[in-house]
Design an enzyme around this catalytic site. Sequence first.
Site, PDB file in Angstrom:
ATOM      1  N   CYS A  80     -55.723  17.279 -21.771  1.00 51.56           N
ATOM      2  CA  CYS A  80     -56.721  17.016 -20.731  1.00 51.56           C
ATOM      3  C   CYS A  80     -57.668  18.201 -20.600  1.00 51.56           C
ATOM      4  O   CYS A  80     -57.381  19.172 -19.902  1.00 51.56           O
ATOM      5  CB  CYS A  80     -56.041  16.725 -19.390  1.00 51.56           C
ATOM      6  SG  CYS A  80     -57.217  16.303 -18.087  1.00 51.56           S
TER       7      CYS A  80
ATOM      8  N   CYS B  71     -59.050  18.897 -17.141  1.00 50.42           N
ATOM      9  CA  CYS B  71     -58.079  19.536 -16.248  1.00 50.42           C
ATOM     10  C   CYS B  71     -57.880  21.004 -16.586  1.00 50.42           C
ATOM     11  O   CYS B  71     -57.802  21.852 -15.712  1.00 50.42           O
ATOM     12  CB  CYS B  71     -56.716  18.856 -16.364  1.00 50.42           C
ATOM     13  SG  CYS B  71     -56.783  17.085 -16.528  1.00 50.42           S
ATOM     14  N   ASP B  72     -57.745  21.305 -17.853  1.00 52.68           N
ATOM     15  CA  ASP B  72     -57.293  22.641 -18.254  1.00 52.68           C
ATOM     16  C   ASP B  72     -58.400  23.519 -18.841  1.00 52.68           C
ATOM     17  O   ASP B  72     -58.202  24.725 -19.008  1.00 52.68           O
ATOM     18  CB  ASP B  72     -56.177  22.519 -19.308  1.00 52.68           C
ATOM     19  CG  ASP B  72     -54.945  21.812 -18.741  1.00 52.68           C
ATOM     20  OD1 ASP B  72     -54.742  21.896 -17.522  1.00 52.68           O
ATOM     21  OD2 ASP B  72     -54.207  21.180 -19.512  1.00 52.68           O
TER      22      ASP B  72
HETATM   23  P1  FAD Z   1     -49.223   9.409 -12.909  1.00 56.50           P
HETATM   24  O1  FAD Z   1     -49.470  10.801 -12.482  1.00 56.50           O
HETATM   25  O2  FAD Z   1     -49.433   9.039 -14.330  1.00 56.50           O
HETATM   26  O3  FAD Z   1     -47.740   9.050 -12.455  1.00 56.50           O
HETATM   27  C1  FAD Z   1     -47.173   7.810 -12.693  1.00 56.50           C
HETATM   28  C2  FAD Z   1     -45.680   7.941 -12.502  1.00 56.50           C
HETATM   29  O4  FAD Z   1     -45.104   6.647 -12.519  1.00 56.50           O
HETATM   30  C3  FAD Z   1     -44.992   8.745 -13.600  1.00 56.50           C
HETATM   31  O5  FAD Z   1     -44.158   9.711 -13.019  1.00 56.50           O
HETATM   32  C4  FAD Z   1     -44.160   7.730 -14.326  1.00 56.50           C
HETATM   33  O6  FAD Z   1     -42.958   8.277 -14.819  1.00 56.50           O
HETATM   34  C5  FAD Z   1     -43.881   6.708 -13.234  1.00 56.50           C
HETATM   35  N1  FAD Z   1     -43.568   5.404 -13.790  1.00 56.50           N
HETATM   36  C6  FAD Z   1     -44.105   4.829 -14.908  1.00 56.50           C
HETATM   37  N2  FAD Z   1     -43.531   3.632 -15.128  1.00 56.50           N
HETATM   38  C7  FAD Z   1     -42.626   3.444 -14.117  1.00 56.50           C
HETATM   39  C8  FAD Z   1     -41.706   2.412 -13.806  1.00 56.50           C
HETATM   40  N3  FAD Z   1     -41.625   1.301 -14.554  1.00 56.50           N
HETATM   41  N4  FAD Z   1     -40.905   2.559 -12.712  1.00 56.50           N
HETATM   42  C9  FAD Z   1     -41.000   3.673 -11.936  1.00 56.50           C
HETATM   43  N5  FAD Z   1     -41.848   4.678 -12.191  1.00 56.50           N
HETATM   44  C10 FAD Z   1     -42.650   4.574 -13.276  1.00 56.50           C
HETATM   45  N6  FAD Z   1     -56.119  15.629 -12.843  1.00 56.50           N
HETATM   46  C11 FAD Z   1     -56.791  16.394 -11.959  1.00 56.50           C
HETATM   47  O7  FAD Z   1     -57.432  15.875 -11.059  1.00 56.50           O
HETATM   48  N7  FAD Z   1     -56.741  17.760 -12.037  1.00 56.50           N
HETATM   49  C12 FAD Z   1     -56.038  18.416 -12.980  1.00 56.50           C
HETATM   50  O8  FAD Z   1     -56.014  19.660 -13.032  1.00 56.50           O
HETATM   51  C13 FAD Z   1     -55.300  17.623 -13.913  1.00 56.50           C
HETATM   52  N8  FAD Z   1     -54.540  18.220 -14.869  1.00 56.50           N
HETATM   53  C14 FAD Z   1     -53.866  17.442 -15.771  1.00 56.50           C
HETATM   54  C15 FAD Z   1     -53.117  18.067 -16.748  1.00 56.50           C
HETATM   55  C16 FAD Z   1     -52.415  17.318 -17.658  1.00 56.50           C
HETATM   56  C17 FAD Z   1     -51.604  18.023 -18.724  1.00 56.50           C
HETATM   57  C18 FAD Z   1     -52.471  15.889 -17.605  1.00 56.50           C
HETATM   58  C19 FAD Z   1     -51.682  15.062 -18.593  1.00 56.50           C
HETATM   59  C20 FAD Z   1     -53.229  15.265 -16.629  1.00 56.50           C
HETATM   60  C21 FAD Z   1     -53.946  16.037 -15.710  1.00 56.50           C
HETATM   61  N9  FAD Z   1     -54.725  15.438 -14.735  1.00 56.50           N
HETATM   62  C22 FAD Z   1     -55.393  16.216 -13.825  1.00 56.50           C
HETATM   63  C23 FAD Z   1     -54.833  13.981 -14.616  1.00 56.50           C
HETATM   64  C24 FAD Z   1     -53.916  13.503 -13.489  1.00 56.50           C
HETATM   65  O9  FAD Z   1     -52.635  14.066 -13.687  1.00 56.50           O
HETATM   66  C25 FAD Z   1     -53.835  12.003 -13.473  1.00 56.50           C
HETATM   67  O10 FAD Z   1     -55.126  11.454 -13.359  1.00 56.50           O
HETATM   68  C26 FAD Z   1     -53.006  11.523 -12.280  1.00 56.50           C
HETATM   69  O11 FAD Z   1     -51.738  12.146 -12.270  1.00 56.50           O
HETATM   70  C27 FAD Z   1     -52.824  10.023 -12.307  1.00 56.50           C
HETATM   71  O12 FAD Z   1     -52.041   9.687 -11.224  1.00 56.50           O
HETATM   72  P2  FAD Z   1     -51.285   8.316 -11.095  1.00 56.50           P
HETATM   73  O13 FAD Z   1     -50.790   8.293  -9.694  1.00 56.50           O
HETATM   74  O14 FAD Z   1     -52.116   7.199 -11.566  1.00 56.50           O
HETATM   75  O15 FAD Z   1     -50.056   8.338 -12.086  1.00 56.50           O
END
Ligand code: FAD
Length: 336
Positions: free
Chosen positions: A158, A161-162
Site C-alpha cells: 500500500c 499508506c506507507d
Molecule cells: P479490513 O481491514 O480488511 O478487515 C476485515 C476483517 O474481516 C479482517 O480482519 C478479516 O480477517 C475479517 N474477515 C474476513 N472474512 C471474515 C469472515 N468470513 N468472518 C469473520 N471475519 C472475517 N489505510 C489508511 O487509511 N491509512 C493507512 O496508513 C493504511 N495503511 C495500510 C497498510 C497496509 C500494509 C495495508 C494492507 C492497508 C493499509 N491501509 C491504510 C488500508 C486500510 O487498512 C484498509 O482500507 C481498511 O483496513 C479496510 O477496512 P475494512 O473494515 O474494510 O476491512
Amino acid sequence: MRPRHLSLAGDDPHVLAKTMAEKVVIIGSGPAAHTAAIYAARAELKPVLFEGFMAGGVAAGGQLTTTTDVENFPGFPQGIQGPELCQRFRDQSERFGTRIHTETVNSVDLSRRPFRYVTDEREGEAEVLIIATGATAKRLDIPGAGDDELWQKGISACAVCDGALPLFRNQPLVVIGGGDSAVEEATFLTKYGSRVYIVHRRDELRASKIMQKRALDNNKIEMMWSHVVVAASGAEELESVRVKDVKSDEERDVAAKGLFFAIGHTPNTEFLDGQLTCDEQGYLITKPDSTQTSVPGVFAAGDVQDKKWRQAITAAGTGCMAALEAEHFLAANPST
Ligand code: FAD
Ligand code: NDP
C-alpha cells in the site's frame, strides 16, 4: 474447536443463539465493522460482531494490524501504530456493548429472513447482516519478501499508506504491476522517492489511458517493461531487488529501498457462495449512495465493496452508513 455444523440437541448455550435471531450481526473486524458496531450499539440494536480468526489470512482487527505508522487517520496528529488503532476501534465497540466473537463466519444462508450464519463454533440467525470482511492485498511469494524477512521493512502492498515514511525519502523505489493501482501508486511515490521504477510483466499497461499518460510523462518514473521481480534482499531493511527480463531471461540487481506490490486485491467474499451480486473480481456491489446489497437487509461496508479508495477512513465512513441503513431497515421491516 467445535464442528462447523452443530447438533441442535441438548442444552448447548449456542442453541439459544440459533433460536433467537439477533437484530444485527456484523462480519469483519476492521474500521468498517467496528464503526458499524459503535453506531448499531449506540442505537440499542445490540450488535454481535464476528471478528474472524485469521480470516482471509488477516488477523482480527483487519489490514491495519499489518502496518506500523498510520498517519492519515484524523484524530491522531502524531500518527498511531496500526495495531493500536485497531485495538481502540475494538475497545470503543465493546464500550457500547457489542458482543465480539473471535470466530470466522464460514457460511450464510440469505434465502430468507432471518438470515442464517455458521461459524466454526456456532450457528445463529440475524435480522440484518453487515458484511465488512475487507479485502486482502495480493503479495508476491518471492524470496526475501516473507513475513519474517523484509515484509514491512521496505516492502509494502500500500503505497498511499506507507509511501510517506522516512525510509523511502529520496530513495529509489520499485512498484510491481501494470494496472491503475500501479501507475497511481508510482505517481504518488514520486513525491517521496528519488526515482520510481514500474516493473511490469508485459510490454503494455492495463491501466486506463489517462493514468498511463500521467505516469509515462513523469520524468521520475522509469518503466521496466516485460520484467518481473524475482527476489528482494537487504540486511535489516530492503536494499535491492533482483529483476528478470522475461524475454531474454537475463537477471540483474536494482538498488531499491522500497518495493510496493500493486498486483490487485482479493475481496473476502468467498464465504457468501455467490448469494450476493458481485463484480467480476468478487467485490460486493452496493446500490449507489448506499451500502444496500442485492439482498434487502444485507449491507456491505469497507473494502469488501470498495476497490477504488481502500482507506481506513472510507471504510469507517461506509461502516457508519451501513449501521444507519440497518436501523432504518429494521424500523421499516420489523422482526419476522
Ligand atoms: P479490513 O481491514 O480488511 O478487515 C476485515 C476483517 O474481516 C479482517 O480482519 C478479516 O480477517 C475479517 N474477515 C474476513 N472474512 C471474515 C469472515 N468470513 N468472518 C469473520 N471475519 C472475517 N489505510 C489508511 O487509511 N491509512 C493507512 O496508513 C493504511 N495503511 C495500510 C497498510 C497496509 C500494509 C495495508 C494492507 C492497508 C493499509 N491501509 C491504510 C488500508 C486500510 O487498512 C484498509 O482500507 C481498511 O483496513 C479496510 O477496512 P475494512 O473494515 O474494510 O476491512
Ligand atoms: P488490476 O487487476 O487492474 O491490475 C493488476 C496488475 O498487476 C496487472 O497489470 C497485472 O498484470 C499485474 N499482476 C497481477 N498478478 C501479478 C503477478 N503475480 N506478478 C506480476 N504482476 C502481476 O488491479 P488494480 O489494483 O490496479 O486495479 C483494480 C481495479 O481498481 C481496476 O478496476 C482499476 O481500474 C481500479 N482502480 C482505479 C483507480 C482509479 O481510477 N483512480 C485506482 C486504482 C484502482 P497483467 O496486466 O499482465 O495482468
